[in-house]
Design an enzyme around this catalytic site. Structure first.
Site, PDB file in Angstrom:
ATOM      1  N   GLY A 247      -0.503  -2.089   5.612  1.00  0.00           N
ATOM      2  CA  GLY A 247      -1.655  -1.406   5.022  1.00  0.00           C
ATOM      3  C   GLY A 247      -2.236  -0.271   5.847  1.00  0.00           C
ATOM      4  O   GLY A 247      -3.184   0.391   5.409  1.00  0.00           O
ATOM      5  N   GLU A 292       3.315  -6.082   8.936  1.00  0.00           N
ATOM      6  CA  GLU A 292       4.236  -5.619   7.876  1.00  0.00           C
ATOM      7  C   GLU A 292       3.973  -4.167   7.490  1.00  0.00           C
ATOM      8  O   GLU A 292       3.721  -3.865   6.323  1.00  0.00           O
ATOM      9  CB  GLU A 292       4.056  -6.501   6.629  1.00  0.00           C
ATOM     10  CG  GLU A 292       4.274  -7.984   6.862  1.00  0.00           C
ATOM     11  CD  GLU A 292       3.882  -8.819   5.625  1.00  0.00           C
ATOM     12  OE1 GLU A 292       3.413  -8.242   4.627  1.00  0.00           O
ATOM     13  OE2 GLU A 292       4.049 -10.045   5.684  1.00  0.00           O
ATOM     14  N   GLY A 294       4.567  -0.452   6.277  1.00  0.00           N
ATOM     15  CA  GLY A 294       5.581   0.311   5.550  1.00  0.00           C
ATOM     16  C   GLY A 294       5.257   1.789   5.696  1.00  0.00           C
ATOM     17  O   GLY A 294       5.815   2.512   6.515  1.00  0.00           O
ATOM     18  N   TYR A 335      -1.549   7.126  -8.612  1.00  0.00           N
ATOM     19  CA  TYR A 335      -2.731   6.796  -7.798  1.00  0.00           C
ATOM     20  C   TYR A 335      -3.651   7.977  -7.588  1.00  0.00           C
ATOM     21  O   TYR A 335      -4.507   7.950  -6.696  1.00  0.00           O
ATOM     22  CB  TYR A 335      -2.316   6.286  -6.406  1.00  0.00           C
ATOM     23  CG  TYR A 335      -1.169   5.313  -6.395  1.00  0.00           C
ATOM     24  CD1 TYR A 335      -1.302   4.045  -6.939  1.00  0.00           C
ATOM     25  CD2 TYR A 335       0.036   5.667  -5.810  1.00  0.00           C
ATOM     26  CE1 TYR A 335      -0.239   3.162  -6.917  1.00  0.00           C
ATOM     27  CE2 TYR A 335       1.096   4.785  -5.786  1.00  0.00           C
ATOM     28  CZ  TYR A 335       0.953   3.534  -6.344  1.00  0.00           C
ATOM     29  OH  TYR A 335       2.007   2.669  -6.310  1.00  0.00           O
ATOM     30  N   CYS A 363       7.549  15.881 -19.195  1.00  0.00           N
ATOM     31  CA  CYS A 363       6.683  16.054 -20.359  1.00  0.00           C
ATOM     32  C   CYS A 363       5.559  15.033 -20.387  1.00  0.00           C
ATOM     33  O   CYS A 363       5.524  14.135 -21.244  1.00  0.00           O
ATOM     34  CB  CYS A 363       7.514  15.991 -21.632  1.00  0.00           C
ATOM     35  SG  CYS A 363       8.492  17.467 -21.802  1.00  0.00           S
ATOM     36  N   TYR A 390       7.211   5.434  -0.342  1.00  0.00           N
ATOM     37  CA  TYR A 390       6.942   5.266  -1.773  1.00  0.00           C
ATOM     38  C   TYR A 390       7.262   6.546  -2.545  1.00  0.00           C
ATOM     39  O   TYR A 390       6.580   6.888  -3.502  1.00  0.00           O
ATOM     40  CB  TYR A 390       5.488   4.805  -2.001  1.00  0.00           C
ATOM     41  CG  TYR A 390       5.148   3.557  -1.221  1.00  0.00           C
ATOM     42  CD1 TYR A 390       5.753   2.350  -1.535  1.00  0.00           C
ATOM     43  CD2 TYR A 390       4.262   3.585  -0.136  1.00  0.00           C
ATOM     44  CE1 TYR A 390       5.471   1.200  -0.813  1.00  0.00           C
ATOM     45  CE2 TYR A 390       3.977   2.447   0.592  1.00  0.00           C
ATOM     46  CZ  TYR A 390       4.585   1.256   0.248  1.00  0.00           C
ATOM     47  OH  TYR A 390       4.312   0.120   0.971  1.00  0.00           O
TER      48      TYR A 390
HETATM   49  N1  LLP Z   1       3.254  -6.328   2.959  1.00  0.00           N
HETATM   50  C1  LLP Z   1       3.025  -6.628   1.664  1.00  0.00           C
HETATM   51  C2  LLP Z   1       2.989  -8.031   1.260  1.00  0.00           C
HETATM   52  C3  LLP Z   1       2.812  -5.601   0.737  1.00  0.00           C
HETATM   53  O1  LLP Z   1       2.542  -5.906  -0.531  1.00  0.00           O
HETATM   54  C4  LLP Z   1       2.862  -4.257   1.167  1.00  0.00           C
HETATM   55  C5  LLP Z   1       2.668  -3.153   0.231  1.00  0.00           C
HETATM   56  C6  LLP Z   1       3.146  -3.991   2.514  1.00  0.00           C
HETATM   57  C7  LLP Z   1       3.323  -5.053   3.381  1.00  0.00           C
HETATM   58  C8  LLP Z   1       3.252  -2.596   3.076  1.00  0.00           C
HETATM   59  O2  LLP Z   1       2.052  -1.901   2.970  1.00  0.00           O
HETATM   60  P1  LLP Z   1       1.910  -0.456   3.676  1.00  0.00           P
HETATM   61  O3  LLP Z   1       1.935  -0.679   5.171  1.00  0.00           O
HETATM   62  O4  LLP Z   1       3.017   0.376   3.224  1.00  0.00           O
HETATM   63  O5  LLP Z   1       0.597   0.024   3.202  1.00  0.00           O
HETATM   64  N2  LLP Z   1       3.267   2.361  -3.954  1.00  0.00           N
HETATM   65  C9  LLP Z   1       1.963   2.392  -3.313  1.00  0.00           C
HETATM   66  C10 LLP Z   1       1.835   1.381  -2.226  1.00  0.00           C
HETATM   67  C11 LLP Z   1       2.111  -0.022  -2.690  1.00  0.00           C
HETATM   68  C12 LLP Z   1       1.978  -1.021  -1.598  1.00  0.00           C
HETATM   69  C13 LLP Z   1       2.424  -2.364  -2.046  1.00  0.00           C
HETATM   70  N3  LLP Z   1       2.469  -3.347  -1.014  1.00  0.00           N
HETATM   71  C14 LLP Z   1       1.685   3.804  -2.801  1.00  0.00           C
HETATM   72  O6  LLP Z   1       2.522   4.688  -2.972  1.00  0.00           O
HETATM   73  O7  LLP Z   1       0.609   4.070  -2.262  1.00  0.00           O
END
Ligand code: LLP
Length: 434
Positions: A247, A292, A294, A335, A363, A390
Site C-alpha cells: 500500500g 507486500e 507492489g 480511479y 470509444c 497496474y
Molecule cells: N497485498 C494485497 C493483499 C493487496 O490486495 C495489494 C493490492 C497489495 C498487497 C499491493 O498493494 P500496493 O503496494 O501495490 O499498493 N489497480 C489499483 C491497485 C489495486 C491494489 C490491489 N491490491 C491501482 O492501479 O491503483
C-alpha cells in the site's frame, strides 16, 4: 473524469529513460509501448531492504502490480519474495526463481486447484480471508495428506473515506477482504485444532496508494494488538511472521512539484520504520516481518510511450489524440488517476506550453488522460509517467486493440522486449467464436 490536477513541470521534455533514448525505442518497438527501468526497480528494492536494518523480513512483491518476467526476476535477484493472488501469479513467481518459502497467497475466492497447488509447492502461507476458507483449506490439505501453512488476513476495520480511492481501500468494515477481528478467536481455535493446518502468520492489508504513513500504521497497530492479545492468552504457538501488507503510495504528482514545493510523501522505508517501532513496543520482534509492496517498487520505473495521432482544436477544447488508450492504462478511467504526460525529446521551455486534453482512441468518454501542459506544436511522441505498476497487468483488448510490447532496460540499454500481440489473431479468434 480524470482529476484536474495541475501540469507537470518537466521543462523541455524527457529524452531518455533508464539511460536509453526514448525516441529510438519508439521507432524500433512502435507505440504504444511500455518501458521499464529494471535498475531503478532494483535500487528501490535495495533501499527498502536497508530499512529493515538486518531484522529478519520478507519483501513479498505484489506480483499483480507488474508480472513481467524481467521485472519479477530483477526483484527476485534482490531477495524479494512474492504476494500472489492466483495460481498463474504463483507460477510466474516460482518460474522467475522466487522460493516457495518466500511466497504468500492472498485472495478471497481461491479455487480448490489453486489451494492444492499452493499446498503442493509448500509456500510460506496461504492467507485465509474468511473463517469459511479455513475449513476449505483444511479439507484440501487432509485430502492431500499434507499439512498446509496458513496465515490469517485480519480486516483491521480502518475507515479510509477520503484517504485513498474507494476502489483500492480494502481494510474497512464493508470490504470483502480479511477476517473480522471479532471472529479471530474462533478462527484461531479452528486452525489450531486441525492436524492439517499450521497457523504461521498474521497479516493485514489496509489498502493501496497511501501518501501518509497514518492509515498504514492504523492497520498495523490493530494487527499487532490482536496478535499480542492472542499470544497473551497462550495462543498462536506456531506463529512465525507478521505481515503488514502493501500500500505504500507513489508520488504521481512528482513531475508537477516545483523544487520548492512541500515535502514529498513518505518513502516505503518510512512506512517500514514506523511499523517496526510498533512491533517492538508490543514485543513482537521475534517474528519475521513480511510486507507486500507492489506499486512502490515498480510504478516510478515504468513509462508508457505513445505517439500523437493528431490534435483536434475546437472552441470547446484543445484535444490531443494519442495512440495509447484506457485499454493500455486503465488507471485514469478506473480511479480518476492523473499520470503526468511529457513530450519525448528536446522542446522549448514549458513557459510556452499550452494545456491539452490528452485522450486515447477507445470509444468511451472515460478514455481520457486529463489535462496536461504540453508544447503548442505537439511532440511526435509523449511519455505517460509512473506507469510501471497496474499498467500492463490491467491492460485488455477492448475495441480489438493490441496489447503493447514491453521493453526492459538495464545498464543503459535495452536488454529484452516482448512483441505486440497480433491484430490478425484477435480477428481470427473473434470471427471463429460461436
Ligand atoms: N497485498 C494485497 C493483499 C493487496 O490486495 C495489494 C493490492 C497489495 C498487497 C499491493 O498493494 P500496493 O503496494 O501495490 O499498493 N489497480 C489499483 C491497485 C489495486 C491494489 C490491489 N491490491 C491501482 O492501479 O491503483
Amino acid at each position: 473524469m480524470p482529476s484536474d490536477r495541475k501540469y507537470p513541470a518537466v521543462g523541455g521534455g524527457l529524452s531518455s529513460f533508464g539511460g536509453v533514448d526514448l525516441a529510438s525505442i519508439a521507432s524500433e518497438c512502435g507505440t504504444p509501448a511500455y518501458v521499464y527501468d529494471l535498475d531503478g526497480m532494483t535500487r528501490t528494492a535495495r533501499e527498502l531492504r536497508a530499512a529493515f536494518d538486518g531484522v529478519p523480513h520478507v519483501i513479498a512483491y505484489a506480483v499483480k502490480a507488474n508480472a513481467a518476467g524481467g521485472v519479477v526476476r530483477a526483484l527476485a535477484k534482490e531477495g524479494c519474495g512474492a504476494d500472489v493472488v492466483s495460481e498463474a501469479e504463483l507460477l510466474v513467481a516460482t518460474g522467475c526463481g522466487i522460493e516457495p518459502a518466500s511466497i504468500v497467497f492472498s485472495g478471497v475466492a481461491k479455487q480448490d486447484g489453486e489451494i492444492d497447488r499452493a499446498i503442493a509447492l509448500g509456500i510460506r502461507a496461504i492467507q485465509m480471508e474468511s473463517v469459511e476458507e479455513i475449513t476449505r483449506v483444511e479439507a484440501r490439505a487432509r485430502a492431500a495428506g499434507r499439512k498446509a501453512r496458513v496465515s490469517f488476513r485480519v480486516n483491521p476495520s480502518v475507515d479510509l473515506a477520503g484517504v485513498t480511492h474507494a476502489n483500492i481501500a480494502t481494510g474497512h468494515d464493508a470490504a470483502k477482504f480479511g477476517i473480522r477481528r471479532e471472529d479471530l478467536p474462533q478462527a484461531v481455535r479452528l486452525a489450531e485444532a486441525s492436524r492439517h493446518l499450521e497457523l504461521v502468520g498474521m497479516a493485514t492489508h489496509v489498502g493501496s496508494q497511501f501518501t501518509s504513513v497514518d492509515p498504514y500504521l492504523d492497520g498495523a497497530m490493530v494487527l499487532c494488538d490482536a496478535v499480542r492479545g492472542l499470544r497473551d492468552e497462550g495462543g498462536l504457538a506456531s506463529l512465525a511472521f507478521l505481515d503488514t501488507g502493501g500500500g505504500f503510495g507513489v508520488d504521481y504528482t512528482r513531475a508537477a512539484r516545483s523544487p520548492a514545493a512541500s515535502e514529498p510523501p513518505p518513502s516505503p522505508a518510512d512506512f517500514v520504520r514506523a511499523v517496526r517501532a510498533e512491533m517492538r513496543a508490543r514485543r513482537l520482534d521475534d517474528l519475521v516481518h513480511v510486507i507486500e509492496p507492489g506499486r512502490s517498487l515498480v510504478a516510478p520505473h515504468g513509462a508508457l510511450l505513445a505517439r500523437v495521432v493528431q490534435p483536434k482544436v475546437t472552441a470547446a477544447a484543445r484535444w490531443l489524440m494519442i495512440d495509447a488508450g484506457m485499454n493500455d492504462l486503465m488507471r485514469p478511467a478506473l480511479y480518476q488517476a492523473h499520470h503526468a504526460i511529457v513530450p519525448v525529446g528536446g522542446h522549448a521551455s514549458r513557459e510556452s506550453w499550452v494545456p491539452w486534453r490528452v485522450v486515447g482512441p477507445v470509444c468511451e468518454s472515460s478514455d481520457d488522460f486529463g489535462e496536461h501542459l504540453l508544447p503548442s506544436e505537439p511532440a511526435a511522441i509523449v511519455a505517460i509517467l509512473d506507469a510501471g505498476a497496474y499498467g500492463y497487468t490491467m491492460a485488455n483488448r477492448y475495441n480489438g486493440r493490441q496489447l503493447p510490447p514491453e521493453v526492459f532496460l538495464s545498464g543503459g540499454r535495452v536488454v529484452a522486449r516482448t512483441a505486440r500481440t497480433a491484430m490478425d489473431r484477435w480477428v481470427e479468434e473473434r470471427v471463429a467464436a460461436g
